[in-house]
Design an enzyme around this catalytic site. Structure first.
Site, PDB file in Angstrom:
ATOM      1  CG  HIS A  36      -0.107  -4.399  10.820  1.00 44.57           C
ATOM      2  ND1 HIS A  36      -1.059  -3.460  10.493  1.00 44.57           N
ATOM      3  CD2 HIS A  36      -0.725  -5.338  11.563  1.00 44.57           C
ATOM      4  CE1 HIS A  36      -2.211  -3.807  11.041  1.00 44.57           C
ATOM      5  NE2 HIS A  36      -2.041  -4.940  11.691  1.00 44.57           N
ATOM      6  CG  ASP A  43      -0.614 -12.622  14.444  1.00 47.84           C
ATOM      7  OD1 ASP A  43      -0.901 -11.828  13.531  1.00 47.84           O
ATOM      8  OD2 ASP A  43      -1.459 -13.106  15.223  1.00 47.84           O
TER       9      ASP A  43
HETATM   10  C1  SDX Z   1      -2.919  -9.423  11.514  1.00 48.27           C
HETATM   11  O1  SDX Z   1      -5.174  -5.628   9.310  1.00 48.27           O
HETATM   12  C2  SDX Z   1      -5.042  -5.882  10.591  1.00 48.27           C
HETATM   13  O2  SDX Z   1      -5.238  -5.018  11.395  1.00 48.27           O
HETATM   14  C3  SDX Z   1      -4.669  -7.315  10.916  1.00 48.27           C
HETATM   15  C4  SDX Z   1      -4.385  -7.606  12.380  1.00 48.27           C
HETATM   16  C5  SDX Z   1      -5.651  -7.509  13.209  1.00 48.27           C
HETATM   17  O3  SDX Z   1      -5.531  -7.313  14.429  1.00 48.27           O
HETATM   18  O4  SDX Z   1      -6.755  -7.729  12.614  1.00 48.27           O
HETATM   19  O5  SDX Z   1      -3.400  -6.713  12.879  1.00 48.27           O
HETATM   20  C6  SDX Z   1      -3.890  -9.057  12.565  1.00 48.27           C
HETATM   21  O6  SDX Z   1      -3.338  -9.983  10.523  1.00 48.27           O
HETATM   22  C7  SDX Z   1      -1.471  -9.015  11.670  1.00 48.27           C
HETATM   23  C8  SDX Z   1      -0.607  -9.394  10.408  1.00 48.27           C
HETATM   24  C9  SDX Z   1      -0.335 -10.894  10.522  1.00 48.27           C
HETATM   25  N1  SDX Z   1       0.300 -11.374   9.283  1.00 48.27           N
HETATM   26  C10 SDX Z   1       1.592 -11.752   9.299  1.00 48.27           C
HETATM   27  O7  SDX Z   1       2.372 -11.602  10.233  1.00 48.27           O
HETATM   28  C11 SDX Z   1       2.036 -12.426   8.009  1.00 48.27           C
HETATM   29  C12 SDX Z   1       3.419 -11.881   7.625  1.00 48.27           C
HETATM   30  N2  SDX Z   1       3.220 -10.484   7.277  1.00 48.27           N
HETATM   31  C13 SDX Z   1       3.088 -10.199   5.876  1.00 48.27           C
HETATM   32  O8  SDX Z   1       2.411 -11.190   5.144  1.00 48.27           O
HETATM   33  C14 SDX Z   1       2.679  -8.776   5.628  1.00 48.27           C
HETATM   34  O9  SDX Z   1       3.412  -7.970   6.441  1.00 48.27           O
HETATM   35  C15 SDX Z   1       1.246  -8.370   5.705  1.00 48.27           C
HETATM   36  C16 SDX Z   1       0.342  -9.281   4.958  1.00 48.27           C
HETATM   37  C17 SDX Z   1       0.789  -8.303   7.120  1.00 48.27           C
HETATM   38  C18 SDX Z   1       1.198  -7.019   5.060  1.00 48.27           C
HETATM   39  O10 SDX Z   1       1.658  -7.238   3.754  1.00 48.27           O
HETATM   40  P1  SDX Z   1       1.868  -6.027   2.774  1.00 48.27           P
HETATM   41  O11 SDX Z   1       0.592  -5.275   2.634  1.00 48.27           O
HETATM   42  O12 SDX Z   1       2.553  -6.489   1.531  1.00 48.27           O
HETATM   43  O13 SDX Z   1       2.859  -5.149   3.634  1.00 48.27           O
HETATM   44  P2  SDX Z   1       3.542  -3.903   3.109  1.00 48.27           P
HETATM   45  O14 SDX Z   1       2.827  -3.339   1.913  1.00 48.27           O
HETATM   46  O15 SDX Z   1       3.759  -2.990   4.257  1.00 48.27           O
HETATM   47  O16 SDX Z   1       4.959  -4.501   2.617  1.00 48.27           O
HETATM   48  C19 SDX Z   1       5.986  -3.602   2.335  1.00 48.27           C
HETATM   49  C20 SDX Z   1       7.088  -4.452   1.778  1.00 48.27           C
HETATM   50  C21 SDX Z   1       6.661  -5.341   0.627  1.00 48.27           C
HETATM   51  O17 SDX Z   1       7.802  -5.469  -0.192  1.00 48.27           O
HETATM   52  P3  SDX Z   1       7.801  -4.595  -1.591  1.00 48.27           P
HETATM   53  O18 SDX Z   1       6.591  -5.070  -2.366  1.00 48.27           O
HETATM   54  O19 SDX Z   1       7.693  -3.144  -1.159  1.00 48.27           O
HETATM   55  O20 SDX Z   1       9.123  -4.969  -2.214  1.00 48.27           O
HETATM   56  O21 SDX Z   1       7.601  -5.328   2.798  1.00 48.27           O
HETATM   57  C22 SDX Z   1       7.477  -6.675   2.364  1.00 48.27           C
HETATM   58  C23 SDX Z   1       6.437  -6.691   1.264  1.00 48.27           C
HETATM   59  O22 SDX Z   1       6.727  -7.757   0.365  1.00 48.27           O
HETATM   60  N3  SDX Z   1       7.039  -7.435   3.505  1.00 48.27           N
HETATM   61  C24 SDX Z   1       7.727  -8.428   4.072  1.00 48.27           C
HETATM   62  C25 SDX Z   1       6.951  -8.847   5.166  1.00 48.27           C
HETATM   63  N4  SDX Z   1       5.842  -8.109   5.222  1.00 48.27           N
HETATM   64  C26 SDX Z   1       5.891  -7.236   4.194  1.00 48.27           C
HETATM   65  N5  SDX Z   1       8.901  -9.005   3.760  1.00 48.27           N
HETATM   66  C27 SDX Z   1       9.301 -10.023   4.571  1.00 48.27           C
HETATM   67  N6  SDX Z   1       8.630 -10.486   5.644  1.00 48.27           N
HETATM   68  C28 SDX Z   1       7.433  -9.909   5.966  1.00 48.27           C
HETATM   69  N7  SDX Z   1       6.759 -10.354   6.993  1.00 48.27           N
END
Ligand code: SDX
Length: 393
Positions: free
Chosen positions: A270, A328
């Site tokens: 998140h 989710d």
């Molecule tokens: C919602 O914003 C909100 O409030 C949204 C929401 C709402 O109520 O409106 O909460 C609803 O959209 C929830 C999120 C739903 N999306 C997913 O579940 C999709 C899978 N999640 C990822 O795509 C991701 O976690 C995001 C998009 C939600 C956040 O992505 P970020 O901004 O890249 O997350 P981060 O910066 O905290 O990531 C830190 C690291 C990164 O690696 P590095 O670049 O540091 O090497 O963790 C990795 C990311 O690549 N990472 C993941 C991951 N999520 C982040 N690796 C593997 N699996 C994942 N799910």
């Protein structure tokens, strides 16, 4: 200092706006709607009360609740020509495509509530959107399965009315399952608002130009559709289905950790929560309740989800990056068990989030200091250069 909260100047300098509606502490996994913990609202309240709270800032008194209920039920039907509007879509259109179009089309039918400078028109538009979104969502579902539209029945509560519009058929009486109605109502509460997420920011930016509320909410629906945002519930269920068995989990966890592999664990991570999403805990409990009701507590998808969560939460990659299940992760299993097709999952998210979008839009519109949103950029393109005629290139 305001009340219990102290502002971190570093944080507020990056804040896109000030709001009194929702508070999130990502590190502690705290979510408050107008100061009330999501756990208490989900446990003791209902969704229509949450709509009132988000819109007006206080829990309604019995009289306020009765009046709000009456105002909403006065707007649950849509203009009859909207029904013909649906005929233009292919039957296999994604229901979110239908929602983007039909919510925006409300602007073409309700001209008497598009003037945002008029407080009464703003209020009527808000009631119309909260009341009509479930009707449009149910119509999108019925149209996709070739069944006749079912009109709202206003003596039912908000969520039971929606379930009936989705599942009733003219040839027999539809019996509301109270466990499903309570579970879906709680799911709506969990999804109602979430501070300045991507779709809410979209609604605020669109609204800041003076666009009518129907068009702004349609913009929010469009943004929510993305798999990184509201579309994640659909993507998470597809992922759990693809994993299929507990034995396959390590392969997918390895892919999620591989920087060269675009695969991510859907329903994990998140932008704000660096702790367990408090909604995910309630979602998991709700999932167990619904599956127990259906005698499906050994559902293979649920087993995969529980084991995947256990493995991920004990893996140093996820621990170090503070990746936890989000709302989710368990919602898809629950909605599938309740009979919703996967294509309707994000539509249900939009039904719930409309209350938050409208509350945030109202707060922005009623802020006397609000101006049109105009994000700036850091230009990293070419320096100034002179034009080169075609024959000289
Ligand atoms: C919602 O914003 C909100 O409030 C949204 C929401 C709402 O109520 O409106 O909460 C609803 O959209 C929830 C999120 C739903 N999306 C997913 O579940 C999709 C899978 N999640 C990822 O795509 C991701 O976690 C995001 C998009 C939600 C956040 O992505 P970020 O901004 O890249 O997350 P981060 O910066 O905290 O990531 C830190 C690291 C990164 O690696 P590095 O670049 O540091 O090497 O963790 C990795 C990311 O690549 N990472 C993941 C991951 N999520 C982040 N690796 C593997 N699996 C994942 N799910």
């Amino acid at each position: 200092q305001t009340g219990m909260f102290t502002y971190d100047p570093g944080f507020t300098s990056t804040a896109s706006c000030e709001s009194e509606i929702t508070y999130i502490d990502g590190d502690e996994g705290v979510l408050l709607y107008r100061g009330y913990p999501i756990e208490q609202l989900a446990e003791q309240g209902d969704f229509l009360e949450t709509c009132y709270l988000l819109l007006y800032g206080e829990l309604p008194t019995p009289i306020q609740r009765r009046d709000f209920n009456y105002r909403i039920t006065r707007h649950t039907m849509v203009h009859e020509q909207m029904a013909r509007f649906f005929q233009g879509f292919r039957r296999d259109a994604h229901p979110m495509a239908v929602m983007v179009a039909s919510v925006g089309a409300l602007s073409a039918f309700y001209h008497d509530s598009t003037d945002i400078s008029d407080q009464r028109q703003r209020m009527v538009a808000s009631m119309r959107l909260i009341a009509k979104i479930p009707t449009l969502a149910a119509m999108a579902y019925k149209y996709s399965i070739g069944q006749p539209f079912v009109y709202p029945k206003n003596e039912l509560d908000y969520t039971s009315n929606f379930l009936r519009m989705c599942y009733a058929v003219p040839c027999e009486e539809y019996k509301i399952n109270p466990i499903f109605a309570r579970a879906l109502d709680r799911i709506f509460i969990l999804h109602a608002d979430h501070e300045q997420n991507a779709s809410t920011s979209t609604v605020r930016l669109a609204g800041s130009s003076g666009a009518n509320p129907f068009a702004c909410i349609a913009a929010g629906v469009a943004c929510l559709w993305g798999p990184a945002h509201g579309g994640a519930n659909e993507a998470a269920l597809k992922m759990l289905t693809e994993i299929g068995t507990v034995e396959n989990i390590p392969k997918y966890v390895a892919r999620a950790k591989d920087k060269n592999d675009p695969f991510r664990l859907m329903g994990f991570g998140h932008r704000v929560y660096k702790n367990y999403d408090p909604r995910a805990k309630i979602m998991q409990q709700t999932c167990h309740e619904v599956l127990n009701e259906l005698g499906m507590k050994d559902d293979p998808l649920l087993q995969v989800a529980i084991e995947l969560e256990r493995i991920a939460l004990s893996d140093e990659y996820f621990i170090e990056k503070k990746l936890y299940p989000n709302i989710d992760f368990y919602s898809g299993i629950t909605l599938k068990a309740m009979g919703f097709p996967i294509s309707m999952f994000t539509v249900l998210f939009a039904v719930a989030r409309t209350s938050g979008w409208i509350a945030q839009w109202k707060e922005m519109i009623e802020d006397p200091g609000q101006k049109i949103g105009r994000p700036r950029q850091l230009y990293i393109g070419a320096a100034r250069r002179d034009y080169v005629p075609l024959d000289k290139r």
